[in-house]
Design a protein around this motif. Structure first.
Motif, PDB file in Angstrom:
ATOM      1  N   VAL A  26       8.149  77.780   6.011  1.00 33.63           N
ATOM      2  CA  VAL A  26       8.969  76.985   5.100  1.00 33.63           C
ATOM      3  C   VAL A  26      10.060  77.857   4.476  1.00 33.63           C
ATOM      4  O   VAL A  26      10.379  77.738   3.290  1.00 33.63           O
ATOM      5  N   GLY A  27      10.627  78.726   5.310  1.00 38.60           N
ATOM      6  CA  GLY A  27      11.763  79.512   4.853  1.00 38.60           C
ATOM      7  C   GLY A  27      11.387  80.525   3.793  1.00 38.60           C
ATOM      8  O   GLY A  27      10.292  81.105   3.812  1.00 38.60           O
ATOM      9  N   PRO A  28      12.275  80.750   2.816  1.00 34.88           N
ATOM     10  CA  PRO A  28      12.050  81.819   1.825  1.00 34.88           C
ATOM     11  C   PRO A  28      10.851  81.601   0.923  1.00 34.88           C
ATOM     12  O   PRO A  28      10.389  82.542   0.274  1.00 34.88           O
ATOM     13  N   ILE A  29      10.323  80.370   0.855  1.00 34.81           N
ATOM     14  CA  ILE A  29       9.172  80.133  -0.028  1.00 34.81           C
ATOM     15  C   ILE A  29       7.839  80.341   0.679  1.00 34.81           C
ATOM     16  O   ILE A  29       6.786  80.148   0.084  1.00 34.81           O
ATOM     17  N   LEU A  54      13.669  83.881  -5.588  1.00 35.60           N
ATOM     18  CA  LEU A  54      13.880  83.390  -4.231  1.00 35.60           C
ATOM     19  C   LEU A  54      14.976  82.333  -4.199  1.00 35.60           C
ATOM     20  O   LEU A  54      15.106  81.508  -5.104  1.00 35.60           O
ATOM     21  N   LYS A  55      15.760  82.346  -3.108  1.00 32.08           N
ATOM     22  CA  LYS A  55      16.834  81.363  -2.931  1.00 32.08           C
ATOM     23  C   LYS A  55      16.936  80.972  -1.459  1.00 32.08           C
ATOM     24  O   LYS A  55      16.565  81.748  -0.577  1.00 32.08           O
ATOM     25  N   PHE A  56      17.432  79.769  -1.207  1.00 33.81           N
ATOM     26  CA  PHE A  56      17.784  79.347   0.144  1.00 33.81           C
ATOM     27  C   PHE A  56      19.253  79.694   0.388  1.00 33.81           C
ATOM     28  O   PHE A  56      20.019  79.926  -0.557  1.00 33.81           O
ATOM     29  N   ARG A  57      19.661  79.705   1.672  1.00 32.79           N
ATOM     30  CA  ARG A  57      21.046  80.053   1.969  1.00 32.79           C
ATOM     31  C   ARG A  57      22.010  79.028   1.401  1.00 32.79           C
ATOM     32  O   ARG A  57      23.037  79.364   0.805  1.00 32.79           O
ATOM     33  N   ASP A  58      21.696  77.752   1.615  1.00 34.14           N
ATOM     34  CA  ASP A  58      22.539  76.662   1.125  1.00 34.14           C
ATOM     35  C   ASP A  58      21.708  75.389   1.150  1.00 34.14           C
ATOM     36  O   ASP A  58      20.523  75.403   1.503  1.00 34.14           O
ATOM     37  N   ASN A  59      22.311  74.276   0.776  1.00 30.14           N
ATOM     38  CA  ASN A  59      21.564  73.024   0.713  1.00 30.14           C
ATOM     39  C   ASN A  59      21.107  72.574   2.096  1.00 30.14           C
ATOM     40  O   ASN A  59      20.028  71.979   2.253  1.00 30.14           O
ATOM     41  N   ALA A  60      21.915  72.882   3.131  1.00 26.23           N
ATOM     42  CA  ALA A  60      21.530  72.521   4.501  1.00 26.23           C
ATOM     43  C   ALA A  60      20.245  73.238   4.904  1.00 26.23           C
ATOM     44  O   ALA A  60      19.415  72.687   5.640  1.00 26.23           O
ATOM     45  N   HIS A  61      20.060  74.465   4.413  1.00 29.52           N
ATOM     46  CA  HIS A  61      18.850  75.221   4.698  1.00 29.52           C
ATOM     47  C   HIS A  61      17.635  74.528   4.083  1.00 29.52           C
ATOM     48  O   HIS A  61      16.580  74.398   4.728  1.00 29.52           O
ATOM     49  N   VAL A  62      17.766  74.046   2.842  1.00 29.06           N
ATOM     50  CA  VAL A  62      16.670  73.327   2.179  1.00 29.06           C
ATOM     51  C   VAL A  62      16.326  72.060   2.958  1.00 29.06           C
ATOM     52  O   VAL A  62      15.154  71.753   3.205  1.00 29.06           O
TER      53      VAL A  62
END
Length: 418
Positions: free
Chosen positions: A68-71, A104-112
């Motif tokens: 689930v990406g950065p999380i 923690l952060k995502f790259r952008d909203n598209a990543h979320v």
């Protein structure tokens, strides 16, 4: 320095690896391949990226490919109970009952959105502009809710209620101060004696945790049917049938509701029906199941007190059938529900059972209840920690006669002593 080159390295990895084929390979195999591509890219393009940064990049890329990406690290952190993503730049967690902002952060909203869609697709659900809200679950059983723009104004929202790896029993909840030993014993007896129970409380108060703990005292010889929107119950018995609702398809057909599943469950020869949460018209079906020989059924609902729980049940039954007289609805509730267990999340983040109330029948057109236990706050203590005591009313439970049938009357009376 790492962020300047991460995008380039990431694109190289994803263009070199077929994600669909990688999903069928062992995690260690893909990890070695990703690490090799990163090393080659750094060496070929002479990028100033250290070995530790390369390892970190590899982990992040793998989390993007399969997790689930950065999380993803938060899912492995047992101290975290809830994860809340508010757009790409805000990730909150709950630890020990308190909220805190993570770096923690995502790259952008598209990543979320990409992560949200991957979560939904794993359980056969979709989330997009035409269906911007969805409930789903992760492979470990964690419950997920997703809301996409334009409904979520500041970016896609992901809320994860983590699946507890700890095997929580009533005894362990008592050791943590969520209830007293006497309350634990009474609930054990009530579950073993096939009492119909409603666990009531607010969001995040620990209703499902308590329901799981109660279910451990169901006999291994019983057939249990569970019904949920997103499966998260952790029953230990050998004979469990798990049912899950289904959302409508793109054409708006094919929906299967909790009410549909409850009615179908009655044809499956269940000994008990456990409904993850009663929130609507299925309340009528649940009450009818409890009244037609499926003793020991359990469910949860959102309410602030046992009396509120009864009122909510009334309202939900009226939603299902507005032609039923209120007296008839109340009589059905009074004959179906035996115990209402109220749980609350305290201001210090702890969860406590604040009341165990028994439905005693009806007087006129009013449902009568009697408290067996209640949590008494210590009014002299105003520090951060909530203090108080779990007090027994000393009343003889109405289900004592039923406990006698199961050989547990003496134990029940002993547990009720103030």
């Amino acid at each position: 320095m790492r962020s300047e080159h991460y995008g380039r390295i990431r694109r190289t990895v994803f263009s070199s690896i077929d994600a669909a084929k990688a999903a069928d390979q062992k995690h260690e195999t893909v990890q070695r391949e990703v690490d090799a591509i990163i090393r080659d890219t750094v060496r070929t393009e002479n990028l100033p990226v250290t070995l530790s940064e390369q390892r970190l990049m590899g982990q992040e890329i793998l989390h993007d490919m399969f997790g689930v990406g950065p999380i993803e690290p938060l899912l492995q952190d047992d101290s975290v109970t809830d994860i809340m993503v508010n757009g790409p730049d805000q990730v909150f967690v709950e630890r020990y009952g308190k909220l805190e902002l993570t770096p923690l952060k995502f790259r952008d909203n598209a990543h979320v959105i990409n992560v949200a869609q991957r979560i939904a697709s794993t359980v056969g659900r979709r989330v997009d502009e035409t269906s911007p809200m969805v409930d789903a679950r992760l492979q470990d059983g964690s419950r997920v809710n997703v809301v996409l723009p334009p409904l979520a104004i500041d970016g896609a929202s992901i809320s994860i209620r983590k699946f507890s790896r700890r095997d929580l029993t009533l005894a362990r909840l008592a050791a943590r101060g969520s209830l007293s030993g006497a309350m634990s014993r009474v609930l054990e007896i009530a579950a073993a004696c096939r009492m119909n129970m409603v666990v009531s409380g607010g969001t995040g108060s620990g209703k499902t945790t308590l329901l799981n703990a109660l279910s451990r005292h169901i006999s291994a010889h019983e057939r249990i049917v569970t019904i949920e929107d997103a499966a998260e119950l952790q029953l230990q018995q050998p004979h469990v049938v798990r049912l899950e609702t289904r959302l409508p398809n793109l054409e708006g057909t094919g929906q299967v509701t909790q009410g549909d599943l409850v009615r179908n469950a009655l044809r499956m020869r269940p000994d008990r029906i456990i409904l993850g949460e009663t929130r609507g018209q299925e309340a009528l079906d649940v009450l009818q199941a409890m009244n037609t020989g499926h003793d020991g059924s359990m469910t949860t609902l959102h309410s602030n007190s046992p009396r509120d729980a009864l009122s909510r049940l009334e309202s939900m039954v009226m939603m299902a059938n507005g032609n039923l007289p209120l007296f008839t609805i109340r009589r059905q509730i009074a004959s179906a529900v035996n115990l209402i267990i109220q749980v609350e999340r305290m201001r210090d983040g702890t969860r406590k059972v604040t009341s165990i109330a028994e439905v005693a029948g009806m007087e006129g057109d009013v449902i009568v209840t009697q408290d067996l236990f209640h949590f008494s706050y210590d009014a002299s203590s105003f520090d951060e920690e909530v203090r108080g005591s779990f007090d027994s009313t000393g009343l003889r439970p109405i289900f004592a006669d039923r406990a006698r049938y199961f050989g547990m009357e003496n134990a029940l009376i002993e547990a009720m002593r103030p």
